[in-house]
Design a protein around this motif. Structure first.
Motif, PDB file in Angstrom:
ATOM      1  N   ILE A   1     -47.800  18.905 -50.983  1.00 12.51           N
ATOM      2  CA  ILE A   1     -48.878  17.932 -51.212  1.00 12.51           C
ATOM      3  C   ILE A   1     -48.431  16.546 -50.784  1.00 12.51           C
ATOM      4  CG2 ILE A   1     -50.086  16.678 -53.021  1.00 12.51           C
ATOM      5  CD1 ILE A   1     -50.978  19.147 -54.179  1.00 12.51           C
ATOM      6  N   GLY A   2     -47.196  16.197 -51.138  1.00  9.28           N
ATOM      7  CA  GLY A   2     -46.703  14.857 -50.832  1.00  9.28           C
ATOM      8  C   GLY A   2     -46.598  14.606 -49.341  1.00  9.28           C
ATOM      9  N   ILE A   3     -46.151  15.605 -48.596  1.00  8.70           N
ATOM     10  CA  ILE A   3     -45.924  15.380 -47.163  1.00  8.70           C
ATOM     11  C   ILE A   3     -47.160  15.714 -46.344  1.00  8.70           C
ATOM     12  CG2 ILE A   3     -44.549  16.069 -45.166  1.00  8.70           C
ATOM     13  CD1 ILE A   3     -42.257  16.595 -47.184  1.00  8.70           C
TER      14      ILE A   3
ATOM     15  N   MET B   1     -34.077  14.377 -48.106  1.00  6.34           N
ATOM     16  CA  MET B   1     -35.236  13.545 -47.793  1.00  6.34           C
ATOM     17  C   MET B   1     -34.822  12.107 -47.526  1.00  6.34           C
ATOM     18  SD  MET B   1     -38.011  15.306 -47.746  1.00  6.34           S
ATOM     19  CE  MET B   1     -39.413  14.244 -48.047  1.00  6.34           C
ATOM     20  N   LYS B   2     -33.778  11.652 -48.232  1.00  4.93           N
ATOM     21  CA  LYS B   2     -33.368  10.260 -48.113  1.00  4.93           C
ATOM     22  C   LYS B   2     -32.545  10.019 -46.864  1.00  4.93           C
ATOM     23  CE  LYS B   2     -33.102   8.070 -52.594  1.00  4.93           C
ATOM     24  NZ  LYS B   2     -32.298   8.155 -53.788  1.00  4.93           N
TER      25      LYS B   2
ATOM     26  N   ARG C   1     -40.778  11.935 -44.284  1.00  9.40           N
ATOM     27  CA  ARG C   1     -41.334  10.823 -45.045  1.00  9.40           C
ATOM     28  C   ARG C   1     -42.309  10.017 -44.179  1.00  9.40           C
ATOM     29  NH1 ARG C   1     -37.244   7.173 -47.266  1.00  9.40           N
ATOM     30  NH2 ARG C   1     -35.856   8.128 -45.741  1.00  9.40           N
ATOM     31  N   ALA C   2     -41.987   9.916 -42.892  1.00  9.47           N
ATOM     32  CA  ALA C   2     -42.898   9.193 -41.999  1.00  9.47           C
ATOM     33  C   ALA C   2     -44.240   9.919 -41.912  1.00  9.47           C
ATOM     34  CB  ALA C   2     -42.275   9.063 -40.614  1.00  9.47           C
TER      35      ALA C   2
ATOM     36  N   PRO D   1     -49.594  10.409 -40.863  1.00  8.13           N
ATOM     37  CA  PRO D   1     -49.364  11.440 -39.847  1.00  8.13           C
ATOM     38  C   PRO D   1     -49.608  10.943 -38.419  1.00  8.13           C
ATOM     39  CG  PRO D   1     -50.828  12.225 -41.587  1.00  8.13           C
ATOM     40  CD  PRO D   1     -50.626  10.772 -41.820  1.00  8.13           C
ATOM     41  N   ASP D   2     -50.626  10.097 -38.244  1.00  8.98           N
ATOM     42  CA  ASP D   2     -50.944   9.635 -36.892  1.00  8.98           C
ATOM     43  C   ASP D   2     -49.848   8.713 -36.373  1.00  8.98           C
ATOM     44  OD1 ASP D   2     -53.339  11.000 -37.083  1.00  8.98           O
ATOM     45  OD2 ASP D   2     -54.255   9.308 -38.124  1.00  8.98           O
ATOM     46  N   ALA D   3     -49.418   7.784 -37.242  1.00  9.74           N
ATOM     47  CA  ALA D   3     -48.373   6.856 -36.836  1.00  9.74           C
ATOM     48  C   ALA D   3     -47.082   7.600 -36.541  1.00  9.74           C
ATOM     49  CB  ALA D   3     -48.144   5.816 -37.924  1.00  9.74           C
ATOM     50  N   ALA D   4     -46.814   8.672 -37.315  1.00 16.42           N
ATOM     51  CA  ALA D   4     -45.587   9.429 -37.111  1.00 16.42           C
ATOM     52  C   ALA D   4     -45.545   9.992 -35.701  1.00 16.42           C
ATOM     53  CB  ALA D   4     -45.487  10.552 -38.139  1.00 16.42           C
ATOM     54  N   ASN D   5     -46.703  10.463 -35.237  1.00 17.31           N
ATOM     55  CA  ASN D   5     -46.771  10.995 -33.877  1.00 17.31           C
ATOM     56  C   ASN D   5     -46.452   9.925 -32.856  1.00 17.31           C
ATOM     57  OD1 ASN D   5     -47.184  13.651 -33.324  1.00 17.31           O
ATOM     58  ND2 ASN D   5     -49.299  13.609 -34.050  1.00 17.31           N
TER      59      ASN D   5
END
Lengths: 257, 307, 305
Positions: C28-30, C170-171, C180-181, C186-190
């Motif tokens: 859920i978090g990711i 995770m850290k 974490r990104a 999700p869009d920015a991570a891409n």
């Protein structure tokens, strides 16, 4: 100049540490066509979101038609006569064209009775929506589901949807983005046609030739600050505006256009 | 009419009403994974009123719908402040709480269940299903239906268009809960016996799958979905043994004539769910499909323009 | 002393919920995805472990396997199934319109997988509960008058180590930073050059591993597995996750332990029948009144599904 329909007074908005809008004030006179321009990331869409109530400003006031609407929920602003379109088309993809227009009428509907009255062929809402579409020359697609229509048509439908609210003022966020020159020319005539019915238009646009042929006045934003407020004729000669655009993607466009 | 056919029509009608209840919530973008909770409330309200007060069936059916609807509205206000995952979890939790309360209340028969007087035959649920279908078809053609579908597509823009998101959502959720309750009341009177175990979480999952796989864009979706998935097991009951024998023969074995496991039906439902979500997430019946079939609006004109 | 003994018992009980709750909170978090296959993976590891230790590898390839090996293969089975789930939930997910039905696709697919796996297990292994012959679950040691069952203590320690390892991963690790990104945006991570297609399966691998491990620990501790064993644990893990706060690993730990405590207290004061009401009721109240949970971020899970 006629009295302003919209007044922004010292509007400021920050997201975290970033000051997106910094003490912006300007007036939009009633019945005019005005442009809001600036480089990418200058805060133009944020101004629209502050005006339509998507965000609340940290400081400052939004005054529309003589009333302070700063704290008014976004849902009620369209009923006061302030309608908008969106930068990326935000039509309801699974509704047909005429249904999208009828959704645009929502702010004029009141009471549970109107909610459960059928919207069939004889409904005055549907007839009005169809009339509006044919008035704007896009009645070919009335029953089509929006998702299947070409981009240019959808752009136009979004403007008509905002019009269905019978607004006093129309805010358009880059209505010509992605249109070819002939579509842009058609859009300009279309907007002039709307404006001649007395609707005030505030437009965010990158296409400077469209801005100059459509609007008499422009305000320019850069890094969330107002740097120019005056005629569109002189805007590309203003040193501050030139500086804002230089080095940015639109520098040449602004100088040569 | 044979008892077998009568039983199928009754359960089909109940499932259709139930599916329409969940459809109203889902069509407005709210994933209700607690449908069985409302169905149980309706079933037990009808059962209790019928068993203890001896009210006529017409009244207990109505009461089942009204009580479930009121519970739905009472729950909708706090729940609808939450969105997405929170809404799914909250509705799911609600159904579990309802099952827990039934199990622990002696007046409702606890784990023993309770028998419900006032048997209704298949005709009554069928008429109920037809009326409910007509009601939902009507509602989807009104401005209420229009705003429902608008919220499903884009809640934020609907709000900017002046739609009162909260009122529409609460109305859809509450009316949906009432329909789920009505289906429960029909169930109670048709089966004559209700127990907490028949209102388990899996039922909520099944009915949500009926609705989503049927399609949420038009009122045809839940009708087709519920009908397909209610009748599928009956068809499979005939087809699966033959299929099993075929495979055994294929691998050189001798068919022993035994029936395949009942669980295969649910495996098939699961496969259909996964397959649909991957290939056709909008469900079996879409708007465009309905329009093509009814010849309401030829699309050729638009094609001429673009090509 | 009785109270202290109960506190210790609830801590042990809670540790089983914690691992599964962490799996829930991670997805859920990711990915903002409520993965309904999680309880099924938990059950699958236990059932496969049992089948291998009782019958051996199918088609007569081996005799009954020793229990540690059987459980290890059960965990592998859970990981493999979890990766299959990923293929059909996220790999094919292309949002076209961004409407609410599209946002529900992974959740609905996971419900489909829940039906598939659970019913296949029923077909293959039958529906009744099975005795799992592991180490003696009743070995106890006496610490100042409080009895502690050794397998439970070992489970608790393993759980804690896993959670610490996960948090560190995770850290510090590159994968952790990527995850974490994605959780942030999700869009920015891409755009930042994070290969979402390659990193999302990691979440499902971790999910399968955590659930498999929990299933194995459950089999050892309770000496019994059943095709229905995932439902109860899944419910309590979800409750633990919500109470702890969606998306927070330490929140899931705290919430899982709280649920264990809540359950024991309920049984003590009201009897076992009311556990369902109390646990789900607590979850419903937290969801409505305090959706942030104990340690969660309010933003997670708020958007469209």
């Amino acid at each position: 100049m006629s009295r302003p329909i919209l007044k922004l007074e010292g509007l400021s908005k920050a997201f975290g540490a970033v000051q997106v809008i910094d003490d912006v004030s300007f007036d939009v006179p009633q019945g005019t066509r005005m442009a809001l321009i600036g480089p990418n990331g200058a805060g133009k869409t944020t101004i629209f979101n502050l005006m339509s109530g998507v965000y609340t400003p940290d400081e400052g006031r939004v005054i529309f038609d003589g009333e302070d609407i700063t704290g008014l929920p976004s849902r009620k602003r369209i009923g006061r006569g302030l309608a908008r379109s969106f930068q990326n088309i935000r039509l309801m993809p699974h509704l047909s064209v005429v249904e999208n227009i009828m959704l645009g009428q929502q702010s004029r509907v009141s009471g549970p009775g109107a909610m459960i009255a059928p919207l069939g062929r004889r409904s005055r809402w549907r007839q009005e929506a169809e009339a509006l579409l044919s008035e704007m020359n896009i009645d070919t697609y009335t029953g089509e589901v929006v998702a299947t229509l070409p981009y240019g048509i959808r752009k136009k439908i979004e403007v008509v949807r905002a019009l269905a609210a019978k607004p006093k003022m129309l805010m358009l966020d880059e209505p010509a983005a992605g249109l070819n020159p002939s579509e842009t020319a058609a859009l300009r005539d279309f907007l002039i046609q709307i404006s001649e019915t007395g609707t005030t238009i505030l437009i965010v646009e990158h296409d400077m030739s469209l801005v100059r042929s459509l609007c008499d006045r422009a305000v320019v934003l850069n890094f969330g600050r107002l740097i120019y407020d005056g005629s569109t004729r002189d805007v590309q000669n203003d040193p501050q505006v030139l500086e804002a655009y230089l080095g940015s993607r639109h520098a040449e466009e602004a100088v040569h256009a | 009419m044979s008892g077998y056919l009568a039983g199928i029509i009754a359960i089909l009608s109940i499932n259709i009403i139930f599916a329409y209840g969940i459809f109203l919530a889902v069509a407005s973008g709210q994933l209700n994974l607690g449908g069985v909770g409302f169905q149980a409330v309706g079933a037990y309200a009808a059962g209790l009123l019928s068993a203890s007060l001896g009210l006529p069936v017409a009244l207990t059916l109505l009461a089942g719908a009204v009580v479930a609807g009121l519970v739905g509205v009472a729950l909708a206000f706090p729940i609808l402040r939450t969105r997405g995952v929170y809404l799914v979890l909250a509705t799911f939790a609600f159904a579990e709480v309802v099952a827990g309360i039934i199990l622990n209340t002696d007046a409702l028969g606890g784990a023993m269940g309770m028998s419900v007087p006032g048997y209704v035959e298949w005709q009554i649920p069928m008429i109920g299903a037809i009326l409910v279908a007509l009601l939902v078809f009507y509602l989807m053609a009104t401005r209420f239906g229009l705003t429902l579908r608008a919220i499903h597509d884009d809640e934020d823009v609907s709000e900017l268009m002046g739609v009162s998101i909260r009122n529409v959502k609460v109305a859809a959720f509450g009316l949906g809960a009432a329909l789920a309750g009505l289906s429960g009341a029909f169930y109670a009177h048709n089966f004559g016996y209700i127990e907490a175990q028949s209102f388990n979480a899996l039922v909520s999952i099944y009915v949500l799958l009926y609705v989503l796989l049927g399609g949420t864009q038009t009122a045809w979706g839940p009708l087709v979905g519920a009908a397909f998935f209610t009748l599928l097991p009956e068809v499979l009951r005939e087809v699966l043994p033959a299929l099993k024998d075929f495979f055994i023969t294929l691998f050189g074995g001798v068919p022993d004539g035994s029936r395949p496991d009942e669980s295969w039906r649910f495996v098939i439902l699961g496969v259909l769910a996964v397959g649909f979500m991957a290939i056709r997430p909008e469900g079996l019946v879409t708007r465009t499909m309905v329009e093509r079939l009814t010849f309401r609006r030829p699309s050729s004109r638009f094609k001429e323009v673009t090509e | 002393m009785l109270f202290l003994q109960q506190l210790v018992n609830s801590l042990m009980l809670g540790s089983v919920y914690v691992t599964v709750a962490v799996a829930f909170t991670l997805t859920i978090g990711i990915l903002n995805f409520l993965n309904f296959t999680i309880p099924t993976l938990f059950m699958l590891a236990g059932m496969v472990g049992w089948a291998l230790s009782y019958w051996g590898i199918p088609f007569g390839l081996s005799g009954p396997l020793p229990w540690p090996l059987a459980l290890a293969m059960g965990i592998v089975a859970a990981i493999v199934v979890s990766l299959i789930v990923e293929r059909f939930t996220f790999r094919y997910l292309k949002t076209k319109y961004g409407d609410s039905t599209e946002h529900a696709i992974p959740l609905v697919s996971s419900l489909g997988f829940l039906l598939i796996v659970e019913n296949l297990v029923r077909i293959g292994y039958g529906t009744e509960a099975r005795r799992f012959e592991g180490p003696d679950a009743n070995m106890t040691m006496d610490v100042g008058g409080i009895l502690i069952r050794i397998p439970q203590l070992v489970s608790l320690i393993i759980t804690i180590l896993i959670v610490i390892g996960l948090v560190q991963m995770m850290k510090r690790s590159r994968i952790g930073r990527g995850l974490r990104a994605i959780a942030e945006n999700p869009d920015a991570a891409n755009i930042l050059g994070i290969d979402t297609k390659r990193i999302v399966p990691v979440v499902f691998m971790l999910t399968g591993m955590l659930c498999g491990l929990a299933g194995a620990l459950f089999a050892v501790n309770y000496g019994e597995v059943a095709p229905m064993m995932g439902e109860d644990i899944g419910a309590k893990a979800i409750a633990g996750m919500v109470i702890g706060g969606l998306g927070s690993i330490w929140g899931a730990v705290l919430g899982g332990l709280c649920v264990g405590l809540l359950e024991l207290m309920t049984v003590h004061f009201f009897g076992a029948d009311t556990v369902q009401i109390v646990v789900w009721g607590a979850l419903l109240i937290v969801l409505i009144a305090y959706p942030k949970g104990l340690l969660g971020h309010h933003s997670i899970g708020k958007g469209k599904l």
